[in-house]
Design an enzyme around this catalytic site. Structure first.
Site, PDB file in Angstrom:
ATOM      1  N   ARG A  12       0.827  -1.216   0.000  1.00 37.64           N
ATOM      2  CA  ARG A  12       0.000   0.000   0.000  1.00 37.64           C
ATOM      3  C   ARG A  12       0.856   1.260   0.000  1.00 37.64           C
ATOM      4  NH1 ARG A  12      -2.797  -3.380   3.571  1.00 37.64           N
ATOM      5  NH2 ARG A  12      -4.940  -3.856   2.976  1.00 37.64           N
ATOM      6  N   HIS A 131      -7.083   1.834  13.237  1.00 38.62           N
ATOM      7  CA  HIS A 131      -6.571   1.538  11.898  1.00 38.62           C
ATOM      8  C   HIS A 131      -7.457   0.508  11.196  1.00 38.62           C
ATOM      9  CE1 HIS A 131      -2.873   3.462  13.410  1.00 38.62           C
ATOM     10  NE2 HIS A 131      -2.571   3.645  12.146  1.00 38.62           N
ATOM     11  N   HIS A 132      -7.171   0.293   9.926  1.00 42.40           N
ATOM     12  CA  HIS A 132      -7.897  -0.676   9.115  1.00 42.40           C
ATOM     13  C   HIS A 132      -7.711  -2.093   9.651  1.00 42.40           C
ATOM     14  CE1 HIS A 132      -3.977  -1.741   7.344  1.00 42.40           C
ATOM     15  NE2 HIS A 132      -3.748  -0.430   7.368  1.00 42.40           N
ATOM     16  N   LYS A 135      -4.155  -4.024   9.614  1.00 39.73           N
ATOM     17  CA  LYS A 135      -2.989  -3.539  10.357  1.00 39.73           C
ATOM     18  C   LYS A 135      -2.369  -4.675  11.163  1.00 39.73           C
ATOM     19  CE  LYS A 135      -0.425  -0.173  12.221  1.00 39.73           C
ATOM     20  NZ  LYS A 135       0.629   0.516  11.456  1.00 39.73           N
ATOM     21  N   GLY A 141       2.792   2.052  15.394  1.00 39.61           N
ATOM     22  CA  GLY A 141       4.068   2.747  15.546  1.00 39.61           C
ATOM     23  C   GLY A 141       3.875   4.214  15.865  1.00 39.61           C
ATOM     24  N   THR A 142       2.820   4.804  15.302  1.00 46.98           N
ATOM     25  CA  THR A 142       2.541   6.217  15.580  1.00 46.98           C
ATOM     26  C   THR A 142       2.115   6.427  17.016  1.00 46.98           C
ATOM     27  OG1 THR A 142       1.874   6.559  13.279  1.00 46.98           O
ATOM     28  CG2 THR A 142       1.150   8.200  14.885  1.00 46.98           C
TER      29      THR A 142
END
Length: 242
Positions: A12, A131-132, A135, A141-142
């Site tokens: 992606r 998240h989707h 993931k 990580g963010t």
């Protein structure tokens, strides 16, 4: 013209980076995926970006180091051993590792650190990310990057105050801890909300990613910047001059 090579070019993020390179007129040195030769790409590029998998990081770092090519690492789910390998490679090449290449998230992390520095320990900090459904890692990580910013603002190590799962816990919330909650579903690109709350008031600092292109733009900007830097380990803060 600086040329950029992509590890994980068919994923992606790799696809999004290819599109941004075309829009910005930056030369693509090529891509390498499972089964390809990472050393060949490292020799062909002026800078590399890696959004593949944590399991492939060691091979990619070795290829970049042998070729003397700077590398931006956006792959998440890294272990302490991975970070040690990055430190080792940074002795010979420029390496920028980050949990998020969004410029907005970089500024959010700075705001989180400032808030944690200014507010007292009676302010609880919770980080919620979504998240989707595909993931792979949790917390993201963010989210960990924002947690590190909050911990740094308080002068503590995140590993000493992190609470990633409250299932089965009993009793009151421990003062000074930084909590994480992860949501997964559908096609959510990436939502991150840092909540600072005390008696009678609450502050929320948030970032909502609506298009994966924001990460690709940041990654390309980081790679172009990194191409001119000496050996060392860098963060996205340096790209923005923070």
């Amino acid at each position: 013209m600086t040329s950029i090579g992509i590890y994980g070019s068919l994923g992606r993020m790799g696809t999004a980076i290819r599109d941004i390179l075309t829009v910005q007129g930056v030369r693509l040195a090529g891509g390498a995926d499972a089964g390809d030769d990472p050393a060949e790409l490292a020799r062909a590029a002026d800078a590399l970006v890696d959004f593949s998998t944590a399991s492939a990081l060691g091979v990619h770092l070795a290829a970049a180091r042998d070729a003397g090519t700077p590398i931006v690492i956006g792959t998440t789910g890294l272990t302490p051993a991975d970070h040690a390998a990055i430190d080792e490679a940074a002795r010979d090449i420029a390496v920028l590792q980050t949990g998020n290449t969004s410029l907005g998230v970089v500024l959010l992390a700075r705001l989180v650190r400032e808030a944690a520095t200014r507010l007292g320990p009676d302010w609880d900090i919770e980080i919620v990310e979504a998240h989707h459904r595909h993931k792979l890692d949790a917390p993201s990580g963010t989210a960990l990057m924002l947690g590190e910013a909050a911990a740094a603002g308080r002068g503590v190590a995140l590993g000493d105050v992190r609470v990633a799962d409250r299932a089965g816990l009993s009793g009151a919330r421990a003062e000074g801890t930084i909590g994480f909650a992860s949501l997964r579903g559908g096609s959510i690109v990436g939502d991150h909300n840092v909540i600072l709350v005390t008696e009678g008031e609450r502050i929320e600092l948030a970032h909502y990613a609506q298009d994966r292109a924001i990460f690709a733009r940041g990654a390309v900007r980081a790679a172009l910047w990194l191409a001119g830097q000496p050996a060392g380990r860098y963060t996205m803060d340096a790209v923005l001059g923070l």
